[in-house]
Write an enzyme that holds these catalytic residues in place. Structure first.
Site, PDB file in Angstrom:
ATOM      1  N   ARG A  26       0.892  -1.116   0.023  1.00 39.15           N
ATOM      2  CA  ARG A  26       0.008   0.093  -0.250  1.00 39.15           C
ATOM      3  C   ARG A  26       0.731   1.335   0.002  1.00 39.15           C
ATOM      4  NH1 ARG A  26      -2.834  -4.099   1.772  1.00 39.15           N
ATOM      5  NH2 ARG A  26      -5.071  -4.244   1.749  1.00 39.15           N
ATOM      6  N   ARG A 123      -7.503 -17.166  -9.616  1.00 38.78           N
ATOM      7  CA  ARG A 123      -8.165 -16.672  -8.737  1.00 38.78           C
ATOM      8  C   ARG A 123      -9.141 -15.856  -9.141  1.00 38.78           C
ATOM      9  NH1 ARG A 123      -2.939 -15.405  -4.622  1.00 38.78           N
ATOM     10  NH2 ARG A 123      -4.475 -14.564  -3.289  1.00 38.78           N
ATOM     11  N   ASP A 295      -5.058 -15.909   6.077  1.00 36.55           N
ATOM     12  CA  ASP A 295      -3.612 -16.113   5.933  1.00 36.55           C
ATOM     13  C   ASP A 295      -2.854 -17.003   7.146  1.00 36.55           C
ATOM     14  OD1 ASP A 295      -3.570 -14.804   3.564  1.00 36.55           O
ATOM     15  OD2 ASP A 295      -2.619 -13.116   4.025  1.00 36.55           O
ATOM     16  N   ARG A 373       2.922 -20.182   2.817  1.00 37.06           N
ATOM     17  CA  ARG A 373       2.312 -20.530   4.420  1.00 37.06           C
ATOM     18  C   ARG A 373       2.225 -21.760   4.588  1.00 37.06           C
ATOM     19  NH1 ARG A 373       1.911 -15.346   5.357  1.00 37.06           N
ATOM     20  NH2 ARG A 373       1.100 -13.857   3.895  1.00 37.06           N
TER      21      ARG A 373
END
Length: 421
Positions: A26, A123, A295, A373
């Site tokens: 961001r 996605r 996540d 992850r």
């Protein structure tokens, strides 16, 4: 695929987690839209962050990459020389880069080819397509890894489903203030992952953009706003901190530096989840709502299975559209370690079978599913598994935590060459 043997008893030492990838994306984008020089400190060059840096350069931002900071000048962003010249934005595997830059790239009339790898374009992008159809913006798949986007974003009303991804809302929040007219983003249904929107609004505010948030049901956006340059430091990433917090809660002793206790990051909830599990002493099962924190579900699942308490982690169907089917991958790999998990469509049932026998001392082959992850969760799982774990594709952690395995070794973890097939 390259395989290694990983092993750990308990992890001991000190760690400074990487900067928040969510916040860093961001800040890079916001400062690239500001006329003037910004300095962004505490940087980690993960694959996803590199994709966003290179994408903003393609739109005209001048970015100098230093060891631990970025100098960013957006004075030339969207200048004519960067528009309609067959620009290519390579998002690699970064969903944030793709979804944040998709509307932003057409703030001015432009023609851009977006490229990606692996499962990126599997996605969903439909929330954008539905709105682009309404405003006559053209898009077309060139192949399974390329989309051509052509046209100009227009001010107006944008309707977005709240339960697919907050990234669509963030992409529009960055883009719409730059247009001539006023706009509104209307959220259909319940907004999930609202903490990511909080991070977006906070970043926009820091860089001089004002948005009216009407209880997360709609966002009122005044046009003709200007981004202001500034100097900011990125805080530590709670989605990575989660691995070390869970490790500590199951027997390791790691000092974690650089945490912001007042962080807006939703993944800070891992602290509450650990506390809930540790203090749960009722006969009925504990139900944890994972909808806001996708996540951290793999590492939360490890905490849950080692607690030997009956737990359901619910509202997590969105995990199926991550780098892997993360819901299924979590169940598959922890089950191979002998733990009791049952995969449901929208949840994981943990320790729900009576008289389940744990089997945690054989050599076992695990897959990272090429998902950072999952790989890092397995590393922490090795601290409570007596046998050797053979793991594939350790390199996938570069997506978010490039030096994770160095940190694992520094804390006492072991990695050996695997000489088998």
């Amino acid at each position: 695929m390259n395989k290694k043997i990983i092993k750990a008893d308990k992890l001991f030492g000190e760690v400074t987690p990487p900067p928040s990838k969510s916040i860093l994306h961001r800040y890079i984008i916001a400062s690239s839209l500001a006329k003037g020089m910004s300095k962004i400190e505490n940087i980690s060059y993960s694959d996803d962050i590199v994709a966003t840096i290179e994408a903003m350069k393609k739109l005209g931002a001048r970015i100098e990459e230093k060891d631990n900071y970025l100098l960013i000048d957006g004075s030339k962003t969207f200048d004519r020389e960067y528009l309609n010249n067959n620009g290519v934005i390579d998002c690699n595997e970064s969903g944030s880069t793709l979804r944040f830059l998709f509307p932003l790239s057409i703030v001015k009339e432009n023609k851009v080819l977006f490229k990606g790898k692996e499962k990126l374009f599997k996605r969903p992008l439909n929330p954008y397509f539905e709105n682009f159809d309404k405003y006559q913006i053209k898009y077309s798949y060139k192949n399974e890894n390329e989309i051509l986007l052509e046209g100009q974003l227009k001010s107006g009303n944008y309707e977005i489903n709240g339960n697919i991804s907050s990234q669509f809302i963030t992409g529009l929040l960055f883009s719409l203030p730059l247009l001539a007219g006023n706009s509104k983003i209307i959220i259909k249904g319940k907004l999930e992952s609202s903490s990511y929107i909080d991070m977006t609004l906070d970043s926009l505010n820091k860089f001089g953009i004002n948005i009216v948030n009407n209880s997360y049901k709609e966002f009122i956006i005044e046009g003709n706003q200007s981004y202001k340059s500034g100097n900011y430091e990125v805080e530590a990433d709670y989605s990575q901190v989660a691995f070390f917090l869970v490790a500590n809660s199951i027997g390791s002793d790691i000092k974690i530096n650089g945490l912001n206790p007042n962080s807006l990051q939703g993944d800070k909830k891992i602290i509450d989840f650990i506390s809930q599990i540790d203090s749960w002493n009722k006969k009925e099962k504990l139900i944890l709502d994972g909808s806001e924190t996708p996540d951290i579900i793999p590492i939360l699942s490890l905490k849950a299975v080692t607690s030997k308490k009956e737990i359901e982690i619910a509202n997590i169907a969105r995990l199926r559209i991550k780098e892997s089917d993360r819901l299924s991958a979590t169940v598959q790999e922890l089950s191979k370690l002998g733990f009791d998990l049952i995969e449901k469509e929208d949840s994981i049932l943990i320790n729900s079978r009576k008289n389940f026998i744990y089997n945690i001392d054989k050599q076992v082959y695990l897959s990272s599913h090429s998902d950072h992850r999952i790989a890092m969760m397995i590393a922490i799982a090795s601290t409570c598994y007596k046998g050797e774990i053979i793991l594939d594709n350790l390199e996938c952690v570069k997506k978010s935590y490039p030096n994770f395995w160095e940190v694992f070794l520094s804390l006492g973890g072991k990695i050996y060459e695997y000489l088998g097939k």
